[in-house]
Design an enzyme around this catalytic site. Sequence first.
Site, PDB file in Angstrom:
ATOM      1  N   ASP A 170      -0.240  17.920 -19.026  1.00  0.00           N
ATOM      2  CA  ASP A 170      -1.400  18.754 -19.333  1.00  0.00           C
ATOM      3  C   ASP A 170      -2.719  18.016 -19.092  1.00  0.00           C
ATOM      4  OD1 ASP A 170      -2.668  21.029 -20.133  1.00  0.00           O
ATOM      5  OD2 ASP A 170      -2.391  20.696 -22.270  1.00  0.00           O
ATOM      6  N   ASN A 228      -4.879  18.514 -16.314  1.00  0.00           N
ATOM      7  CA  ASN A 228      -5.328  18.354 -14.922  1.00  0.00           C
ATOM      8  C   ASN A 228      -6.646  19.092 -14.662  1.00  0.00           C
ATOM      9  OD1 ASN A 228      -2.936  17.039 -14.470  1.00  0.00           O
ATOM     10  ND2 ASN A 228      -1.918  18.782 -13.528  1.00  0.00           N
ATOM     11  N   ASN A 261       2.626  30.498 -16.265  1.00  0.00           N
ATOM     12  CA  ASN A 261       1.583  30.032 -15.326  1.00  0.00           C
ATOM     13  C   ASN A 261       1.289  31.032 -14.202  1.00  0.00           C
ATOM     14  OD1 ASN A 261       2.459  26.496 -15.584  1.00  0.00           O
ATOM     15  ND2 ASN A 261       0.881  27.654 -16.649  1.00  0.00           N
TER      16      ASN A 261
HETATM   17  C1  FPP Z   1      -1.216  21.790 -16.768  1.00  0.00           C
HETATM   18  O1  FPP Z   1      -2.562  21.359 -16.754  1.00  0.00           O
HETATM   19  C2  FPP Z   1      -0.586  21.479 -15.498  1.00  0.00           C
HETATM   20  C3  FPP Z   1       0.065  22.371 -14.699  1.00  0.00           C
HETATM   21  C4  FPP Z   1       0.207  23.793 -15.071  1.00  0.00           C
HETATM   22  C5  FPP Z   1       0.628  21.966 -13.403  1.00  0.00           C
HETATM   23  C6  FPP Z   1       1.219  20.593 -13.336  1.00  0.00           C
HETATM   24  C7  FPP Z   1       1.511  20.250 -11.924  1.00  0.00           C
HETATM   25  C8  FPP Z   1       1.364  19.015 -11.364  1.00  0.00           C
HETATM   26  C9  FPP Z   1       0.984  17.822 -12.122  1.00  0.00           C
HETATM   27  C10 FPP Z   1       1.592  18.766  -9.901  1.00  0.00           C
HETATM   28  C11 FPP Z   1       2.668  19.533  -9.233  1.00  0.00           C
HETATM   29  C12 FPP Z   1       4.015  19.127  -9.638  1.00  0.00           C
HETATM   30  C13 FPP Z   1       4.953  18.673  -8.810  1.00  0.00           C
HETATM   31  C14 FPP Z   1       6.297  18.395  -9.304  1.00  0.00           C
HETATM   32  C15 FPP Z   1       4.668  18.399  -7.404  1.00  0.00           C
HETATM   33  P1  FPP Z   1      -3.737  22.431 -16.865  1.00  0.00           P
HETATM   34  O2  FPP Z   1      -4.067  22.925 -15.504  1.00  0.00           O
HETATM   35  O3  FPP Z   1      -3.346  23.489 -17.825  1.00  0.00           O
HETATM   36  O4  FPP Z   1      -4.894  21.563 -17.422  1.00  0.00           O
HETATM   37  P2  FPP Z   1      -6.088  22.093 -18.360  1.00  0.00           P
HETATM   38  O5  FPP Z   1      -5.473  22.467 -19.675  1.00  0.00           O
HETATM   39  O6  FPP Z   1      -6.977  20.896 -18.459  1.00  0.00           O
HETATM   40  O7  FPP Z   1      -6.737  23.247 -17.668  1.00  0.00           O
END
Ligand code: FPP
Length: 252
Positions: A31, A33, A79
């Site tokens: 979480d 990103n 998602n």
């Molecule tokens: C949650 O952070 C993250 C995700 C929904 C996607 C995670 C995917 C990756 C790290 C890369 C792809 C994976 C592979 C296996 C290639 P968020 O976007 O909800 O973060 P936020 O809460 O800060 O908005």
Amino acid sequence: MLNFFKGNEKKEEEIILDSNNIPKHIAIIMDGNGRWAKDRGLARMLGHREGMKTIKRILNRASDLGVKYLTLYAFSTENWKRPKEEVGALMKLIIEFAHKECKDLKKNNVIVKTIGDLDKLPNTSLEAINMLKEETKNNTGIVLNIALNYGGRDEIIVATKEICKQLLDGKISIDNINEELVNNNLYTAGMPDPDLIIRPSGEQRLSNYLLWQSAYSEFWYSNIKWPDFSEKDLERAIYDYQNRDRRFGDIK
Ligand code: FPP
């Protein structure tokens, strides 16, 4: 033992882990990103891309430490509600990951597996992930278990339907329904339950992750966003885990 060195002596804490008590299965909610990118005035996708780089570092460290299963929440059943550009970009990132990392995963003895309903993924993403699974299936090292279109509730519904089918077909009777049978019909069939679940980025919830399997998991939270999550953070989580008293409902 966790040693802190102050002042000019030494900058970083030294974490000494008990090699006899390494969690066999660690599951991570990757979480933060989006917020990582926002903090830097970047598009959310760049946060996911940076998060993809973190996977490699953490997988290698987990493998070196002797972790046997690393389950990563890459895309949940919820998602799909995100803007279609972000969903599309994540699906492409999976393809990029598969092609970029295949050679190293093979060389590093990693077995790639998945949990979740892969049939709903775009064909190109499905092909890429299947290629990765096929190419690494004869390896013998750590399992990189990618949760893709995964939801704990969905998993329980799928298992329930499968068990009902077996019941209606006369293959089992009501008395055969027990924990083992449920385990065997989950996406995680054959895998141990996660010992430790890590969620970075400050949130403290499970978000439909491994609902059945987390019954006795230890949880570890931190404010660090996934792209910044370091090998040291993994060690900190394992250190804390090693200092917990796991009783599984029993008394000491
Ligand atoms: C949650 O952070 C993250 C995700 C929904 C996607 C995670 C995917 C990756 C790290 C890369 C792809 C994976 C592979 C296996 C290639 P968020 O976007 O909800 O973060 P936020 O809460 O800060 O908005």
